[in-house]
Design a protein around this motif. Structure first.
Motif, mmCIF file in Angstrom:
data_model
loop_
_atom_site.group_PDB
_atom_site.id
_atom_site.type_symbol
_atom_site.label_atom_id
_atom_site.label_comp_id
_atom_site.label_asym_id
_atom_site.label_seq_id
_atom_site.Cartn_x
_atom_site.Cartn_y
_atom_site.Cartn_z
ATOM 1 N N SER A 15 -8.466 12.367 -4.210
ATOM 2 C CA SER A 15 -9.293 12.160 -5.396
ATOM 3 C C SER A 15 -10.601 11.467 -5.189
ATOM 4 O O SER A 15 -11.523 11.487 -5.737
ATOM 5 N N ARG A 16 -10.475 10.806 -3.940
ATOM 6 C CA ARG A 16 -11.628 9.898 -3.450
ATOM 7 C C ARG A 16 -11.321 9.527 -2.145
ATOM 8 O O ARG A 16 -10.550 9.967 -1.423
ATOM 9 N N ASN A 91 -2.589 12.130 3.620
ATOM 10 C CA ASN A 91 -3.853 10.958 3.776
ATOM 11 C C ASN A 91 -3.534 9.843 2.786
ATOM 12 O O ASN A 91 -4.105 8.779 3.021
ATOM 13 N N TYR A 156 1.148 -2.463 6.681
ATOM 14 C CA TYR A 156 0.289 -1.531 6.867
ATOM 15 C C TYR A 156 0.372 -0.734 8.255
ATOM 16 O O TYR A 156 0.582 0.305 8.708
ATOM 17 N N THR A 191 -15.087 3.216 2.294
ATOM 18 C CA THR A 191 -14.524 3.767 1.091
ATOM 19 C C THR A 191 -14.056 2.812 0.211
ATOM 20 O O THR A 191 -14.379 1.581 0.617
HETATM 21 P P1 NAP Z 1 -8.853 5.025 -1.002
HETATM 22 O O1 NAP Z 1 -10.474 5.198 -1.083
HETATM 23 O O2 NAP Z 1 -8.201 3.739 -1.549
HETATM 24 O O3 NAP Z 1 -8.291 6.297 -1.502
HETATM 25 C C1 NAP Z 1 -6.822 6.270 -1.556
HETATM 26 C C2 NAP Z 1 -6.127 7.848 -1.989
HETATM 27 O O4 NAP Z 1 -4.788 7.918 -1.863
HETATM 28 C C3 NAP Z 1 -6.666 7.807 -3.614
HETATM 29 O O5 NAP Z 1 -7.132 9.468 -3.618
HETATM 30 C C4 NAP Z 1 -5.425 7.534 -4.061
HETATM 31 O O6 NAP Z 1 -5.149 8.324 -5.454
HETATM 32 C C5 NAP Z 1 -4.287 7.967 -3.422
HETATM 33 N N1 NAP Z 1 -2.797 7.609 -3.465
HETATM 34 C C6 NAP Z 1 -2.817 6.073 -3.351
HETATM 35 N N2 NAP Z 1 -1.290 5.835 -3.867
HETATM 36 C C7 NAP Z 1 -0.790 7.068 -3.928
HETATM 37 C C8 NAP Z 1 0.436 7.540 -3.942
HETATM 38 N N3 NAP Z 1 1.573 6.882 -4.073
HETATM 39 N N4 NAP Z 1 0.601 8.932 -4.172
HETATM 40 C C9 NAP Z 1 -0.142 9.761 -3.935
HETATM 41 N N5 NAP Z 1 -1.616 9.641 -3.920
HETATM 42 C C10 NAP Z 1 -1.872 7.935 -3.882
HETATM 43 O O7 NAP Z 1 -8.382 5.158 0.503
HETATM 44 P P2 NAP Z 1 -9.156 5.844 1.928
HETATM 45 O O8 NAP Z 1 -10.004 4.494 2.424
HETATM 46 O O9 NAP Z 1 -9.975 6.996 1.550
HETATM 47 O O10 NAP Z 1 -7.760 5.895 2.813
HETATM 48 C C11 NAP Z 1 -7.359 7.271 3.031
HETATM 49 C C12 NAP Z 1 -6.436 7.233 4.217
HETATM 50 O O11 NAP Z 1 -7.034 6.650 5.567
HETATM 51 C C13 NAP Z 1 -5.123 6.056 4.079
HETATM 52 O O12 NAP Z 1 -3.962 6.492 4.376
HETATM 53 C C14 NAP Z 1 -5.796 4.945 4.849
HETATM 54 O O13 NAP Z 1 -4.548 4.255 5.212
HETATM 55 C C15 NAP Z 1 -6.298 5.687 5.886
HETATM 56 N N6 NAP Z 1 -7.435 4.847 6.766
HETATM 57 C C16 NAP Z 1 -8.449 4.443 6.178
HETATM 58 C C17 NAP Z 1 -9.232 3.544 6.756
HETATM 59 C C18 NAP Z 1 -10.439 2.933 6.301
HETATM 60 O O14 NAP Z 1 -11.188 2.284 6.863
HETATM 61 N N7 NAP Z 1 -10.796 3.264 4.982
HETATM 62 C C19 NAP Z 1 -9.042 3.336 8.266
HETATM 63 C C20 NAP Z 1 -8.100 3.740 8.636
HETATM 64 C C21 NAP Z 1 -6.968 4.603 8.147
HETATM 65 P P3 NAP Z 1 -5.962 7.764 -7.089
HETATM 66 O O15 NAP Z 1 -7.638 7.778 -6.758
HETATM 67 O O16 NAP Z 1 -5.345 8.422 -8.024
HETATM 68 O O17 NAP Z 1 -5.611 6.141 -6.973
#
Ligand code: NAP
Length: 248
Positions: A15-16, A91, A156, A191
């Motif tokens: 979604s985002r 993801n 985490y 993000t």
């Molecule tokens: P984000 O912007 O917080 O988005 C999280 C996404 O996960 C949203 O689409 C959310 O849906 C969905 N979600 C959360 N809980 C869920 C559940 N129980 N079931 C299904 N969907 C769920 O996160 P992001 O930064 O894009 O991160 C995406 C992935 O990359 C994550 O696994 C994160 O750990 C990893 N990551 C991120 C970074 C970073 O710097 N951002 C670095 C390393 C790894 P809703 O919109 O409906 O809430």
């Protein structure tokens, strides 16, 4: 030239953020995409509209991946609607940061159940489908924190390290069926997740990046698209860091 025409992808948490960038990238290469979200229907519908504008099929599904029954139902619905699944991107992720001293047990469990068990639930629900198909691409979104650890993120980091073990194990199980299983480990990506970090923590993260810039969702999406493509058919059990050198 990478081409995913006719392939069906499931991207959890699209979604985002990073998931949305992945969904759009796969769609731009011709894949149909099932957009999975937790509760943010409006954002998921926006992603679907942007994907459809690229000329491929898309549909949004609300599913808490930490619930095994939900994941199983979701996979059945997607297969019925799209005719099959070729690419699964795990993801969806959350953070509940804090030092172990103050971290509540429930905050440890919650992060493990979404970030690690969520991927297990999705893999278990699609496993036989991929086996029968003798084709599949599973890509798990880990983190450099799962490789190096991080103070304040024991839950985490454990989940993200666990994802690497899950990736390598399932890669060995499914290799003979031509299903590849890989992980991408992002560094610091702009993000909502990182947007909510305290300013000082953001500055420290940026200072630790040799390339001196935060990553964008598209940086991760490019690596995922490659792993999903035919060009990566001989790569499995691999972890690709996409972090501007943060974890060198
Ligand atoms: P984000 O912007 O917080 O988005 C999280 C996404 O996960 C949203 O689409 C959310 O849906 C969905 N979600 C959360 N809980 C869920 C559940 N129980 N079931 C299904 N969907 C769920 O996160 P992001 O930064 O894009 O991160 C995406 C992935 O990359 C994550 O696994 C994160 O750990 C990893 N990551 C991120 C970074 C970073 O710097 N951002 C670095 C390393 C790894 P809703 O919109 O409906 O809430």
């Amino acid at each position: 030239m990478m081409d995913l025409s006719g392939k069906n992808a499931v991207v959890t948490g699209s979604s985002r953020g990073i998931g949305k960038a992945i969904a759009l990238k796969l769609a731009s290469l011709g894949a149909n995409v099932a957009v999975i979200y937790a509760g943010n229907k409006e954002k998921a519908d926006e992603t679907v509209a942007e994907i459809e504008a690229l000329g491929v099929k898309s549909k949004a599904y609300s599913c808490d991946v930490s619930d095994f029954n939900n994941a199983q139902t979701l996979v059945k619905e997607v297969i019925a609607e799209f005719g099959g699944i070729d690419i699964l991107v795990n993801n969806a992720g959350i953070v509940k940061d804090g030092l172990v001293l103050s971290m509540k047990e429930e905050d440890f469990d919650k992060v493990i159940s979404v970030n690690l068990k969520g991927a297990f639930h999705m893999i278990k629900s699609t496993y036989q489908h991929f086996m029968k198909k003798r084709y599949g691409r599973i890509i798990n979104i880990s983190s450099v924190v799962g490789i190096n650890g991080n103070a304040g993120q024991a839950n985490y980091a454990s989940a993200k390290a666990g994802l690497i073990g899950l990736t390598k194990s399932v890669a060995k199980e499914l290799a003979a069926r031509k299903v590849t299983v890989n992980a991408v480990a992002p560094g610091f990506i702009e993000t909502d997740m990182t947007g909510s970090m305290p300013e000082k923590a953001k500055e420290a993260a940026l200072a630790a990046i040799p390339m001196k810039r935060a990553g964008q969702g598209e940086d991760i999406a490019n690596a995922v698209a490659f792993l999903a493509s035919d060009e990566a058919s001989y790569i499995t059990g691999e972890v690709i860091k996409v972090d501007g050198g943060m974890a060198i």
